[in-house]
Design a protein around this motif. Structure first.
Motif, PDB file in Angstrom:
ATOM      1  N   ILE A   1       0.834  -1.199   0.000  1.00 46.07           N
ATOM      2  CA  ILE A   1       0.000   0.000   0.000  1.00 46.07           C
ATOM      3  C   ILE A   1       0.873   1.255   0.000  1.00 46.07           C
ATOM      4  CG2 ILE A   1      -1.680   1.328   1.344  1.00 46.07           C
ATOM      5  CD1 ILE A   1      -2.840  -1.463   2.212  1.00 46.07           C
ATOM      6  N   ASN A   2       1.902   1.259   0.828  1.00 42.05           N
ATOM      7  CA  ASN A   2       2.793   2.423   0.862  1.00 42.05           C
ATOM      8  C   ASN A   2       3.505   2.612  -0.472  1.00 42.05           C
ATOM      9  OD1 ASN A   2       2.180   3.282   3.451  1.00 42.05           O
ATOM     10  ND2 ASN A   2       3.754   2.003   4.387  1.00 42.05           N
ATOM     11  N   TRP A   3       3.914   1.513  -1.117  1.00 42.44           N
ATOM     12  CA  TRP A   3       4.562   1.616  -2.425  1.00 42.44           C
ATOM     13  C   TRP A   3       3.607   2.284  -3.416  1.00 42.44           C
ATOM     14  CZ3 TRP A   3       3.615   0.156  -7.384  1.00 42.44           C
ATOM     15  CH2 TRP A   3       4.662   0.341  -8.280  1.00 42.44           C
ATOM     16  N   TRP A   4       2.342   1.859  -3.405  1.00 41.21           N
ATOM     17  CA  TRP A   4       1.361   2.467  -4.312  1.00 41.21           C
ATOM     18  C   TRP A   4       1.223   3.963  -4.037  1.00 41.21           C
ATOM     19  CZ3 TRP A   4      -1.357   2.605  -8.569  1.00 41.21           C
ATOM     20  CH2 TRP A   4      -2.443   3.472  -8.646  1.00 41.21           C
ATOM     21  N   LEU A   5       1.051   4.313  -2.769  1.00 44.97           N
ATOM     22  CA  LEU A   5       0.847   5.717  -2.420  1.00 44.97           C
ATOM     23  C   LEU A   5       2.048   6.575  -2.824  1.00 44.97           C
ATOM     24  CD1 LEU A   5      -0.838   5.248   1.075  1.00 44.97           C
ATOM     25  CD2 LEU A   5      -1.955   5.857  -1.095  1.00 44.97           C
TER      26      LEU A   5
END
Length: 158
Positions: free
Chosen positions: A58-62
């Protein structure tokens, strides 16, 4: 303490350090995007070295959604704002269809236009539900205030 016990402790400590080092190496490798295939408002991103934890994905996407938009023009929302992006492990590369369980891409000529299905992450957006992240371990919804909440069996969409 006996010599045998000291050797065992040193060996266990060394093995633990090696495992920790290997885990850190895996988690710190950059994500490699091999290809992006589009099908309307659905995009399929083939990757290597994707984060292993839900939080990492999720952090990678954000952190990377803007660069994905700039570099690959994804997501491509429909007129209502809906889109889906699925991240697949590239694995052993493109393969021939097996006629059953491989994901094949129409934007490539056969025979080497398929991959083994191993989805690791998806991002879905809709007008009613907002942004939903799906991982192997669960689904998460981004709230209007920016918080990300994991679905439970009793979870109701807001």
């Amino acid at each position: 303490m006996r010599v045998k016990n000291k050797k065992s402790i040193v060996l266990l400590t060394l093995a633990g350090c090696v495992l920790l080092g290997y885990w850190l190496w895996l988690s710190l490798r950059p994500v490699e995007i091999i290809a992006v295939h589009d099908n309307g408002n659905h995009s399929y991103v083939l990757v290597r070295s994707f984060p292993s934890t839900d939080n990492g994905k999720i952090n990678w996407w954000l952190e990377n959604k803007s660069s994905l938009k700039e570099k690959y023009s994804i997501p491509r929302p429909s007129s209502s704002g809906n889109f889906t992006i699925i991240f697949w492990l590239f694995g052993e590369g493109y393969k021939e269809t097996d006629g059953y369980d491989r994901l094949c891409f129409d934007d490539m000529p056969p025979p080497l236009n398929c991959i083994d299905k191993e989805a690791v992450f998806s991002v879905n957006n809709s007008k009613n539900l907002g942004t939903i992240f799906a991982t192997y371990d669960g689904k998460y919804q981004r709230q209007k205030n920016g918080d990300i909440v994991k679905f439970t069996d009793e979870f109701e969409f807001k």
